[in-house]
Scaffold this motif. Structure first.
Motif, PDB file in Angstrom:
ATOM      1  N   GLU A   1       0.941  -1.266   0.242  1.00 24.38           N
ATOM      2  CA  GLU A   1       0.046  -0.007  -0.015  1.00 24.38           C
ATOM      3  C   GLU A   1       0.929   1.112  -0.161  1.00 24.38           C
ATOM      4  OE1 GLU A   1      -4.036  -0.984   2.378  1.00 24.38           O
ATOM      5  OE2 GLU A   1      -2.404  -0.142   3.672  1.00 24.38           O
ATOM      6  N   ILE A   2       0.234   2.241  -0.691  1.00 23.59           N
ATOM      7  CA  ILE A   2       0.762   3.568  -0.616  1.00 23.59           C
ATOM      8  C   ILE A   2       0.189   4.654   0.510  1.00 23.59           C
ATOM      9  CG2 ILE A   2       1.739   5.657  -1.939  1.00 23.59           C
ATOM     10  CD1 ILE A   2       2.106   3.287  -3.946  1.00 23.59           C
ATOM     11  N   LYS A   3       0.184   5.124   1.315  1.00 29.50           N
ATOM     12  CA  LYS A   3      -0.341   6.026   2.074  1.00 29.50           C
ATOM     13  C   LYS A   3       0.104   7.428   1.731  1.00 29.50           C
ATOM     14  CE  LYS A   3      -2.303   3.350   5.737  1.00 29.50           C
ATOM     15  NZ  LYS A   3      -3.648   3.353   5.964  1.00 29.50           N
ATOM     16  N   ILE A   4      -0.912   8.375   1.807  1.00 31.85           N
ATOM     17  CA  ILE A   4      -0.641   9.833   1.592  1.00 31.85           C
ATOM     18  C   ILE A   4      -1.423  10.463   2.821  1.00 31.85           C
ATOM     19  CG2 ILE A   4      -0.727  11.954   0.150  1.00 31.85           C
ATOM     20  CD1 ILE A   4      -1.121   9.708  -2.239  1.00 31.85           C
ATOM     21  N   ILE A   5      -0.709  11.398   3.496  1.00 31.90           N
ATOM     22  CA  ILE A   5      -1.506  12.050   4.700  1.00 31.90           C
ATOM     23  C   ILE A   5      -1.135  13.620   4.479  1.00 31.90           C
ATOM     24  CG2 ILE A   5      -1.928  12.229   7.133  1.00 31.90           C
ATOM     25  CD1 ILE A   5      -0.918   9.341   7.266  1.00 31.90           C
ATOM     26  N   ALA A   6      -2.418  14.331   4.048  1.00 31.72           N
ATOM     27  CA  ALA A   6      -2.232  15.812   4.381  1.00 31.72           C
ATOM     28  C   ALA A   6      -2.959  16.433   5.363  1.00 31.72           C
ATOM     29  CB  ALA A   6      -2.772  16.202   2.780  1.00 31.72           C
ATOM     30  N   GLU A   7      -2.354  17.427   5.968  1.00 34.89           N
ATOM     31  CA  GLU A   7      -2.840  18.457   7.125  1.00 34.89           C
ATOM     32  C   GLU A   7      -3.821  19.320   6.224  1.00 34.89           C
ATOM     33  OE1 GLU A   7      -1.878  20.553  11.098  1.00 34.89           O
ATOM     34  OE2 GLU A   7      -0.407  19.661  10.217  1.00 34.89           O
ATOM     35  N   LEU A   8      -4.875  19.310   6.517  1.00 28.44           N
ATOM     36  CA  LEU A   8      -5.780  20.542   5.814  1.00 28.44           C
ATOM     37  C   LEU A   8      -6.623  21.213   7.001  1.00 28.44           C
ATOM     38  CD1 LEU A   8      -6.768  18.528   2.597  1.00 28.44           C
ATOM     39  CD2 LEU A   8      -4.963  19.984   2.655  1.00 28.44           C
ATOM     40  N   ALA A   9      -5.948  21.743   7.821  1.00 26.31           N
ATOM     41  CA  ALA A   9      -6.652  22.432   9.129  1.00 26.31           C
ATOM     42  C   ALA A   9      -8.009  23.333   8.539  1.00 26.31           C
ATOM     43  CB  ALA A   9      -5.671  23.065   9.839  1.00 26.31           C
ATOM     44  N   GLY A  10      -8.995  23.074   9.145  1.00 27.71           N
ATOM     45  CA  GLY A  10     -10.209  24.067   8.896  1.00 27.71           C
ATOM     46  C   GLY A  10     -10.842  23.574   7.426  1.00 27.71           C
ATOM     47  N   ALA A  11     -10.240  22.683   6.677  1.00 31.80           N
ATOM     48  CA  ALA A  11     -10.890  22.403   5.301  1.00 31.80           C
ATOM     49  C   ALA A  11     -12.315  21.478   5.814  1.00 31.80           C
ATOM     50  CB  ALA A  11     -10.033  21.576   4.558  1.00 31.80           C
ATOM     51  N   GLY A  14     -16.203  17.246   2.634  1.00 36.46           N
ATOM     52  CA  GLY A  14     -17.079  17.368   1.446  1.00 36.46           C
ATOM     53  C   GLY A  14     -16.367  18.178   0.233  1.00 36.46           C
ATOM     54  N   SER A  15     -15.574  19.316   0.530  1.00 33.85           N
ATOM     55  CA  SER A  15     -15.199  20.127  -0.760  1.00 33.85           C
ATOM     56  C   SER A  15     -13.500  19.928  -1.011  1.00 33.85           C
ATOM     57  CB  SER A  15     -15.530  21.353  -0.192  1.00 33.85           C
ATOM     58  OG  SER A  15     -14.587  21.879   0.971  1.00 33.85           O
ATOM     59  N   ILE A  16     -13.075  18.792  -0.878  1.00 33.09           N
ATOM     60  CA  ILE A  16     -11.633  18.570  -1.337  1.00 33.09           C
ATOM     61  C   ILE A  16     -11.665  17.705  -2.802  1.00 33.09           C
ATOM     62  CG2 ILE A  16      -9.641  17.541  -0.420  1.00 33.09           C
ATOM     63  CD1 ILE A  16     -10.668  17.753   2.519  1.00 33.09           C
ATOM     64  N   PRO A  17     -11.572  18.539  -3.606  1.00 32.93           N
ATOM     65  CA  PRO A  17     -11.229  17.826  -4.956  1.00 32.93           C
ATOM     66  C   PRO A  17      -9.736  17.478  -5.164  1.00 32.93           C
ATOM     67  CG  PRO A  17     -11.397  20.206  -5.495  1.00 32.93           C
ATOM     68  CD  PRO A  17     -11.787  19.825  -3.821  1.00 32.93           C
ATOM     69  N   PHE A  18      -9.767  16.272  -5.621  1.00 33.30           N
ATOM     70  CA  PHE A  18      -8.340  15.922  -6.234  1.00 33.30           C
ATOM     71  C   PHE A  18      -8.083  15.385  -7.550  1.00 33.30           C
ATOM     72  CE2 PHE A  18     -10.091  12.175  -4.230  1.00 33.30           C
ATOM     73  CZ  PHE A  18      -9.636  11.188  -5.209  1.00 33.30           C
ATOM     74  N   GLU A  26      -2.895  16.019  -7.338  1.00 31.20           N
ATOM     75  CA  GLU A  26      -3.064  17.387  -7.029  1.00 31.20           C
ATOM     76  C   GLU A  26      -4.389  17.635  -6.188  1.00 31.20           C
ATOM     77  OE1 GLU A  26      -3.726  21.146  -9.874  1.00 31.20           O
ATOM     78  OE2 GLU A  26      -4.839  19.493 -10.348  1.00 31.20           O
ATOM     79  N   ILE A  27      -4.267  18.292  -4.912  1.00 30.38           N
ATOM     80  CA  ILE A  27      -5.138  18.247  -3.827  1.00 30.38           C
ATOM     81  C   ILE A  27      -5.424  19.852  -3.684  1.00 30.38           C
ATOM     82  CG2 ILE A  27      -5.859  17.918  -1.521  1.00 30.38           C
ATOM     83  CD1 ILE A  27      -3.585  15.616  -1.519  1.00 30.38           C
ATOM     84  N   GLU A  28      -6.655  20.360  -3.799  1.00 24.47           N
ATOM     85  CA  GLU A  28      -7.057  21.549  -3.458  1.00 24.47           C
ATOM     86  C   GLU A  28      -8.190  21.365  -2.347  1.00 24.47           C
ATOM     87  OE1 GLU A  28      -8.018  24.262  -6.835  1.00 24.47           O
ATOM     88  OE2 GLU A  28      -7.974  22.624  -8.015  1.00 24.47           O
ATOM     89  N   ALA A  29      -7.940  22.439  -1.362  1.00 25.87           N
ATOM     90  CA  ALA A  29      -9.020  22.518  -0.386  1.00 25.87           C
ATOM     91  C   ALA A  29      -9.122  23.870  -0.025  1.00 25.87           C
ATOM     92  CB  ALA A  29      -8.773  21.835   0.845  1.00 25.87           C
ATOM     93  N   SER A  50      -7.184   2.562  -7.473  1.00 24.23           N
ATOM     94  CA  SER A  50      -7.721   1.883  -6.381  1.00 24.23           C
ATOM     95  C   SER A  50      -7.650   2.847  -5.203  1.00 24.23           C
ATOM     96  CB  SER A  50      -6.744   0.823  -5.903  1.00 24.23           C
ATOM     97  OG  SER A  50      -5.192   1.247  -5.835  1.00 24.23           O
ATOM     98  N   TRP A  51      -8.396   4.027  -5.324  1.00 21.51           N
ATOM     99  CA  TRP A  51      -8.347   5.152  -4.273  1.00 21.51           C
ATOM    100  C   TRP A  51      -9.114   4.880  -3.170  1.00 21.51           C
ATOM    101  CZ3 TRP A  51      -4.930   8.933  -4.714  1.00 21.51           C
ATOM    102  CH2 TRP A  51      -4.427   9.079  -5.737  1.00 21.51           C
ATOM    103  N   LYS A  52      -8.619   5.042  -1.959  1.00 19.08           N
ATOM    104  CA  LYS A  52      -9.720   4.953  -0.703  1.00 19.08           C
ATOM    105  C   LYS A  52      -8.973   6.174  -0.006  1.00 19.08           C
ATOM    106  CE  LYS A  52      -9.906  -0.145  -0.203  1.00 19.08           C
ATOM    107  NZ  LYS A  52      -9.642  -1.242   0.627  1.00 19.08           N
ATOM    108  N   PHE A  53     -10.170   6.872   0.746  1.00 19.89           N
ATOM    109  CA  PHE A  53      -9.632   8.211   1.156  1.00 19.89           C
ATOM    110  C   PHE A  53     -10.606   8.280   2.405  1.00 19.89           C
ATOM    111  CE2 PHE A  53     -12.005   9.408  -2.372  1.00 19.89           C
ATOM    112  CZ  PHE A  53     -12.977  10.486  -1.827  1.00 19.89           C
ATOM    113  N   GLY A  54     -10.171   8.971   3.329  1.00 23.04           N
ATOM    114  CA  GLY A  54     -10.846   9.584   4.546  1.00 23.04           C
ATOM    115  C   GLY A  54     -10.491  11.046   5.084  1.00 23.04           C
ATOM    116  N   PHE A  55     -11.442  11.611   5.417  1.00 22.98           N
ATOM    117  CA  PHE A  55     -11.024  12.816   6.202  1.00 22.98           C
ATOM    118  C   PHE A  55     -11.654  13.222   7.617  1.00 22.98           C
ATOM    119  CE2 PHE A  55     -11.915  17.362   6.751  1.00 22.98           C
ATOM    120  CZ  PHE A  55     -10.590  17.967   6.186  1.00 22.98           C
TER     121      PHE A  55
END
Length: 74
Positions: A1-11, A14-18, A26-29, A50-55
């Motif tokens: 597996e490859i894990k990516i963790i991004a800190e997006l404080a206050g985002a 439901g509005s995190i397009p990638f 490319e991540i925008e928030a 094979s994307w899986k993601f959670g926020f």
């Protein structure tokens, strides 16, 4: 597996397009205080189908599987 963790404080979760293209993610928030924009280079073995993601609590966690090596039979 490859894990990516991004800190997006206050985002807002439901509005995190990638987008991804040519092994780049490319991540925008947006939040009330600031905007986030990140480009992350993915390794060649990342299976972008094979994307899986959670926020949760300002952390975006994305998981990808690695591509399976196909053995060449003779």
């Amino acid at each position: 597996e490859i894990k990516i963790i991004a800190e997006l404080a206050g985002a807002f979760g439901g509005s995190i397009p990638f987008n991804y293209d040519h092994n780049q993610l490319e991540i925008e928030a947006q939040s009330e205080m600031r905007d986030y924009y990140h480009i992350i280079n993915l390794p060649a073995e990342a299976d972008t189908r094979s994307w899986k993601f959670g926020f949760l609590n300002g952390l975006l966690e994305m998981t990808l599987q690695k591509k399976r090596n196909k053995k060449i039979s003779r």
